[in-house]
Design an enzyme around this catalytic site. Structure first.
Site, PDB file in Angstrom:
ATOM      1  CG  HIS A  98      -2.073   0.624   1.801  1.00 52.11           C
ATOM      2  ND1 HIS A  98      -1.392   2.454   1.629  1.00 52.11           N
ATOM      3  CD2 HIS A  98      -2.999   0.835   1.392  1.00 52.11           C
ATOM      4  CE1 HIS A  98      -2.448   3.036   1.868  1.00 52.11           C
ATOM      5  NE2 HIS A  98      -3.778   1.612   1.398  1.00 52.11           N
ATOM      6  CG  ASP A 122       0.028  -2.215   5.886  1.00 49.98           C
ATOM      7  OD1 ASP A 122      -0.286  -2.388   7.075  1.00 49.98           O
ATOM      8  OD2 ASP A 122       0.206  -1.133   5.279  1.00 49.98           O
ATOM      9  CB  CYS A 131      -3.313   3.551  -1.688  1.00 50.29           C
ATOM     10  SG  CYS A 131      -4.965   4.876  -1.263  1.00 50.29           S
TER      11      CYS A 131
HETATM   12  C1  LIG Z   1      -2.810  -2.476   3.435  1.00 51.90           C
HETATM   13  C2  LIG Z   1      -2.980  -1.242   4.476  1.00 51.90           C
HETATM   14  N1  LIG Z   1      -2.228  -0.788   3.877  1.00 51.90           N
HETATM   15  C3  LIG Z   1      -1.937   0.610   5.270  1.00 51.90           C
HETATM   16  C4  LIG Z   1      -3.369   1.094   4.140  1.00 51.90           C
HETATM   17  C5  LIG Z   1      -3.324   2.821   5.659  1.00 51.90           C
HETATM   18  O1  LIG Z   1      -4.279   2.339   6.062  1.00 51.90           O
HETATM   19  P1  LIG Z   1      -4.946   4.066   6.486  1.00 51.90           P
HETATM   20  O2  LIG Z   1      -5.583   4.794   5.842  1.00 51.90           O
HETATM   21  O3  LIG Z   1      -6.454   3.875   7.587  1.00 51.90           O
HETATM   22  O4  LIG Z   1      -3.984   4.146   7.310  1.00 51.90           O
HETATM   23  C6  LIG Z   1      -4.495   0.751   4.347  1.00 51.90           C
HETATM   24  C7  LIG Z   1      -6.307   0.969   3.565  1.00 51.90           C
HETATM   25  O5  LIG Z   1      -6.595   1.645   3.067  1.00 51.90           O
HETATM   26  C8  LIG Z   1      -4.375  -1.005   3.916  1.00 51.90           C
HETATM   27  O6  LIG Z   1      -4.961  -1.837   3.302  1.00 51.90           O
END
Ligand SMILES: Cc1ncc(COP(=O)(O)O)c(C=O)c1O
Lengths: 149, 434
Positions: free
Chosen positions: B147, B224, B390
């Protein structure tokens, strides 16, 4: 069944999204611009063609949803009539108003937007307005980049 | 709940039970575009049960006060609730309460670590922070499947410090090849930042093996856990990761709260990221000394009600049972992938049916852009995610700019899955793509 989805995806739009008029970048252009919709990755490059008096066409290359691609194709037809820069700018403004009309449409004399009015359904879907505008914004930006413009 | 009386803690949730759970989520009862809502976008954000909303409201109605500041009764109550919430969430993922730092979300947690390492690299944090200092030649390793939240902060950190960012490639089926990972992990590797479960492919990465490889080379590991913490039992200590992040809003809690886990010894050695009130011991006009972790990393007024609501969400999840949620989502995930695989012109991004995966599936529909797919599904009341989720590099890896993702949670039923599969089967026809 004329539901909201069918009014968004009218046959003309689906046709334009497949037979994309003006698609394929041509040489001998006045200016070009690239636009990207970062939420979905839709992308377009638009080139302006013509002379000092008139913009006589756009050529473009893009990747994206049926709305953004159809909108570029329809814009290409509109510009192919040959428009002064003022006329083109006016039409882009009108189209922007149409896209932001939230399904209400706009008043227009002499139908300056031509086929582009079929995209009125897009204005009901706020998340898609950007798709509808993509080629038009690229054209607008390209005009500002023209030498001496 | 008589229907579940004879089930063991590891049996999946049943359809009957999932339907009962839905009653706890008022938002799921609505009609969208004339159809009952089918919510399959929990990978982006989950819905919230009544009890979590009530617990947050109750805090404001009965206990609201600034925490860790002041001696009045409400302040003491609020502080106790806040710290109990930390202990609850820490236990939920198998770590100590002083190893849990509240953040706004996972993104902030990763940035906290990246900036703290950057500060250490700039000489802050004294001798204790020496171990984090990055120099030219050092490497940070990510994967091609991250992400953006677990990629961009590392691009920034390496750009600031002169270290090099490298990545483990993703295979055609979305997996990580451990052999290729082993070649990339070397004594130059200082940190491996990797997702537990891909938010695009649903692949469950081999974290134990990656941690063993990284630790053998002296590298730290940041996990993560955004797509794992909400969905399956998670024991961060057993996984032996050094840092981990996840977001409350993806696990039945409100927005605005997330968790950074750091091994106590590491958090205590790491210089702060955000500075100001509530994280100091002594402040003069020239310089300051800082509290130990976790307070060192919690500058300013904290997200108190959200943290309490996150603990409440954890209580809800545990009452259902994380093993059972995991088993249910594995079932729903397989049903999704089997359903999509059977549709002509629909390509799965990630593992095929039969391979263990999370309860989420992303697809590319031949001849129809993801945005149009999503619009069609929405007209039937089906909420999915469209776009690059993302994860642009991973989409580029699969040769697409966007995809359509359906992601399930404990409140989804097999009917929901069948609805999205049936609708997906109509998409290419509707758009004249076949
Ligand atoms: C695998 C992963 N990492 C990071 C994130 C980022 O999360 P957040 O936007 O809540 O910080 C997400 C969600 O969008 C995700 O699915």
């Amino acid at each position: 069944m004329a539901n909201a989805l069918d009014s968004l995806y009218q046959q003309v739009i689906l046709d334009h999204s497949k037979q994309r008029h003006g698609s394929g970048l041509r040489d001998g252009f006045l200016a070009e611009d690239h636009q990207l919709n970062p939420t979905c990755g839709d992308e377009i490059t638009v080139r302006l063609h013509g002379d000092d008096a008139l913009i006589t066409g756009i050529s473009w290359e893009g990747q994206g949803c049926s709305i953004s691609m159809a909108s570029a194709s329809i814009l290409s037809d509109l510009v192919a009539e040959g428009l002064s820069r003022e006329q083109l700018a006016e039409r882009i403004e009108l189209f922007r108003a149409l896209m932001h009309s939230r399904g209400k449409g706009i008043e227009q004399d002499d139908e300056p937007l031509g086929d582009a009015v079929v995209l009125e359904g897009v204005s009901k879907f706020s998340a898609r307005v950007k798709c509808g505008m993509l080629a038009w914004v690229a054209t607008e930006h390209a005009m500002t980049k023209e030498h001496g413009a | 709940m008589s229907s579940t009386a004879d089930l063991t803690p590891t049996d999946p949730i049943t359809d009957v039970e999932a339907k009962q759970l839905r009653n706890d989520f008022p938002i799921l009862e609505q009609q969208v575009n004339g159809h009952p809502l089918v919510y399959l976008d929990s990978g982006a954000t989950s819905q919230k049960p009544m009890c979590v909303l009530e617990d947050e409201q109750d805090f404001y109605e009965q206990h609201n006060a600034a925490v860790h500041r002041g001696a009045h009764t409400l302040a003491a109550e609020a502080t106790e609730l806040f710290e109990n919430a930390r202990a609850t969430v820490a236990r939920f993922v198998g770590v100590g309460a002083d190893e849990v730092v509240w953040t706004s979300n996972a993104t902030e947690g990763i940035n906290l670590v990246a900036y703290a390492i950057g500060n250490a690299s700039a000489g802050r944090g004294g001798a204790a922070a020496e171990r984090f200092r990055l120099r030219e030649g050092d490497e940070i390793l990510v994967t091609e499947g991250e992400h953006h939240a677990n990629l961009v902060p590392w691009q920034e950190l390496t750009a600031r410090t002169g270290a090099t960012l490298r990545h483990i490639p993703i295979e055609d089926d979305g997996s990580i090849d451990l052999g290729r990972a082993a070649e990339l992990i070397s004594p130059r590797t200082r940190l491996l930042a990797v997702t537990h479960i891909s938010n695009v492919t649903g692949v469950i990465n081999p974290i134990e093996e990656l941690v063993a490889l990284a630790h053998a080379s002296g590298a730290l590991v940041l996990l993560d856990a955004c797509q794992s913490a909400p969905h399956r039992p998670l024991d961060l200590r057993a996984l032996d990761v050094d840092f981990a992040v996840f977001s409350g809003h993806k696990m039945l809690a409100p927005t605005g709260v997330g968790v950074l886990y750091g091994r106590a010894e590491l958090l205590d050695a790491l210089p702060p990221f955000l500075t100001g009130g509530s994280m100091i011991t002594t402040v003069t006009l020239e310089a300051s000394e800082y509290l130990p972790a976790p307070q060192r990393f919690e500058a300013g007024t904290q997200r108190v009600s959200q943290a309490i609501a996150l603990a409440s969400a954890v209580g809800y999840l545990e009452a259902v049972g994380m093993d059972r949620i995991d088993a249910w989502e594995a079932e729903l995930g397989q049903r999704l992938v089997r359903g999509f695989e059977a549709i002509d012109g629909v390509r799965i991004l990630g593992p095929s049916a039969g391979v263990p995966r999370a309860g989420l599936v992303s697809v590319d529909v031949d001849g129809v852009h993801a945005h149009d797919v999503g619009q069609y599904l929405d007209s039937l009341g089906i909420a999915v995610r469209v776009g690059h989720h993302c994860a642009q590099p991973l989409h580029r890896r699969f040769g697409v700019t966007a995809s359509t993702r359906a992601s399930a949670y404990l409140y989804n039923t097999t009917e929901d899955i069948d609805a999205v599969v049936a609708a997906m089967g109509e998409v290419r026809d509707y758009f004249g793509a076949k």
